[in-house]
Structure formats: C-alpha cells, structure tokens
Design a protein around this motif. Structure first.
Motif, short mmCIF file in Angstrom:
data_model
loop_
_atom_site.label_atom_id
_atom_site.label_comp_id
_atom_site.label_asym_id
_atom_site.label_seq_id
_atom_site.Cartn_x
_atom_site.Cartn_y
_atom_site.Cartn_z
N GLY A 165 0.83 -1.21 0.00
CA GLY A 165 0.00 0.00 0.00
C GLY A 165 0.86 1.25 0.00
N GLU A 166 0.57 2.15 -0.91
CA GLU A 166 1.30 3.42 -0.98
C GLU A 166 0.65 4.41 -0.03
N ARG A 167 1.41 4.95 0.92
CA ARG A 167 0.84 5.71 2.01
C ARG A 167 1.54 7.04 2.26
N GLY A 168 0.80 7.96 2.84
CA GLY A 168 1.30 9.24 3.28
C GLY A 168 0.26 9.90 4.16
N TRP A 169 0.60 11.00 4.84
CA TRP A 169 -0.32 11.64 5.75
C TRP A 169 0.03 13.11 5.91
N LYS A 170 -0.96 13.86 6.39
CA LYS A 170 -0.82 15.30 6.59
C LYS A 170 -1.57 15.67 7.87
N ALA A 171 -0.96 16.53 8.67
CA ALA A 171 -1.63 17.03 9.87
C ALA A 171 -2.63 18.11 9.49
N GLY A 172 -3.69 18.22 10.27
CA GLY A 172 -4.71 19.24 10.05
C GLY A 172 -4.33 20.54 10.73
N ASP A 173 -5.32 21.17 11.38
CA ASP A 173 -5.13 22.46 12.04
C ASP A 173 -4.41 22.35 13.37
N GLU A 174 -4.18 21.13 13.84
CA GLU A 174 -3.45 20.92 15.08
C GLU A 174 -2.43 19.80 14.86
N ASP A 175 -1.45 19.73 15.74
CA ASP A 175 -0.43 18.69 15.61
C ASP A 175 -1.09 17.31 15.61
N LEU A 176 -0.53 16.40 14.82
CA LEU A 176 -1.02 15.03 14.71
C LEU A 176 -0.06 14.11 15.46
N TYR A 177 -0.56 13.45 16.49
CA TYR A 177 0.22 12.51 17.29
C TYR A 177 -0.25 11.10 16.97
N PHE A 178 0.69 10.21 16.65
CA PHE A 178 0.29 8.83 16.36
C PHE A 178 1.43 7.86 16.64
N ILE A 179 1.04 6.62 16.82
CA ILE A 179 1.99 5.51 16.95
C ILE A 179 1.89 4.70 15.67
N CYS A 180 3.03 4.25 15.17
CA CYS A 180 3.05 3.37 14.01
C CYS A 180 3.75 2.08 14.41
N ILE A 181 3.06 0.95 14.23
CA ILE A 181 3.62 -0.37 14.54
C ILE A 181 3.81 -1.12 13.23
N GLN A 182 5.02 -1.60 13.00
CA GLN A 182 5.33 -2.38 11.80
C GLN A 182 5.64 -3.82 12.19
N ALA A 183 5.12 -4.75 11.43
CA ALA A 183 5.44 -6.16 11.61
C ALA A 183 5.35 -6.83 10.25
N GLU A 184 6.09 -7.90 10.08
CA GLU A 184 6.06 -8.61 8.81
C GLU A 184 4.66 -9.15 8.55
N ALA A 185 4.11 -8.82 7.40
CA ALA A 185 2.77 -9.26 7.04
C ALA A 185 2.69 -10.78 7.05
N GLY A 186 1.62 -11.32 7.63
CA GLY A 186 1.41 -12.76 7.66
C GLY A 186 2.23 -13.51 8.70
N SER A 187 2.96 -12.79 9.57
CA SER A 187 3.84 -13.48 10.53
C SER A 187 3.16 -13.80 11.86
N LEU A 188 1.99 -13.26 12.13
CA LEU A 188 1.31 -13.52 13.40
C LEU A 188 0.76 -14.94 13.39
N SER A 189 1.29 -15.80 14.25
CA SER A 189 0.87 -17.21 14.25
C SER A 189 -0.18 -17.50 15.31
N GLN A 190 -0.37 -16.62 16.26
CA GLN A 190 -1.41 -16.78 17.26
C GLN A 190 -1.72 -15.41 17.85
N ALA A 191 -2.91 -15.28 18.39
CA ALA A 191 -3.32 -14.03 19.03
C ALA A 191 -3.29 -14.22 20.54
N THR A 192 -3.68 -13.20 21.26
CA THR A 192 -3.59 -13.22 22.72
C THR A 192 -4.29 -14.43 23.34
#
Length: 141
Positions: A98-125
C-alpha cells in the motif's frame, strides 16, 4: 536510554510534546523505539507531525504491514489514491504494498506506528496468553 532486563525493557521518552526534539533521517518528530527496547517481532515509532505539515513523500514497504494509531489531533491519510480524514481514535492498517502518506490538520497530529512482517502472526492473545498464579502488590489481599 532504555533499561534492559532479562524479560523486559523500559524507556521513558517524556511527554509526547517533546517528540519534535527527536530526529530521524532529517525528520523531526519521529522516534523509533525498536532498537532501544530490543524488540524482536515488530518496530514501533512515536510520531508528532506539526499542524499543517505533511509527510514529504509517499512510500510502501517490501515486507512490513503497518498499523497507525492516532492518539491526538487530526489530519488526512492517503493510501493507494484514497484520501480520508483521521482523528483521535483512528486506526489504519496498511498492507506492505500500500502506498501511504499523511498530513496534519489544524493541530499537531500525534500517532503511533507499529510495523510487523505481514502474515507473521501465528497466534493471538487468547491462543498465546498463559494465566499465572503470581500476584502483583496491588493484587494482594
């Protein structure tokens, strides 16, 4: 500097407002924590984009999907030609290609970005978690 222990590590980065003091490849407001904490299954960045500013390029990944968690502020997100608003509480998953980008609006944009290898999750909680008899101090009778 992170505090590394046998089964955990911690770091205090301070208030999110101070993220603009952090720099990554010439960009202020992005702080990767994977190396500092010794993460082995994902990469995480804490981000603050000043009001009206935008990611200066569109990008994709080769292996990693990303999860964006908007903590505060508002803005616009771009994925594969689609543009949509984001605000506090927005969650966006983007596949590696996916081609991605972002822009903040009228106030600062705070975010967390988590990266993991796609398809690597073998079990959930529910499949991976194990309840222990151990008690923390606040659980004692």
């Amino acid at each position: 500097m992170a505090d590394q222990r046998k089964n955990y590590s911690t770091e205090q980065v301070g208030p999110l407002e101070t993220l603009l003091e952090k720099e990554f490849m010439g960009f202020h407001g992005k702080y990767f924590i994977g190396r500092e904490l010794g993460l082995t299954g994902c990469e995480v960045s804490l981000n603050r984009l000043p009001a009206g500013k935008a990611m200066p390029f569109i990008h994709s990944h080769q292996k990693n999907e990303e999860l964006y968690i908007v903590l505060r502020g508002s803005g616009m997100f771009y994925v594969d030609g689609d543009e949509f608003p984001v605000r506090e509480g927005s969650l966006i998953r983007v596949a590696p290609e996916g081609e991605r980008g972002w822009k903040a609006g009228d106030e600062d944009l705070y975010f967390i970005c988590i990266q993991a290898e796609a398809g690597s999750l073998s079990q959930a909680t529910l499949e991976d978690g194990v309840r222990r008899a151990t008690r923390a101090s606040w659980m004692q009778k």
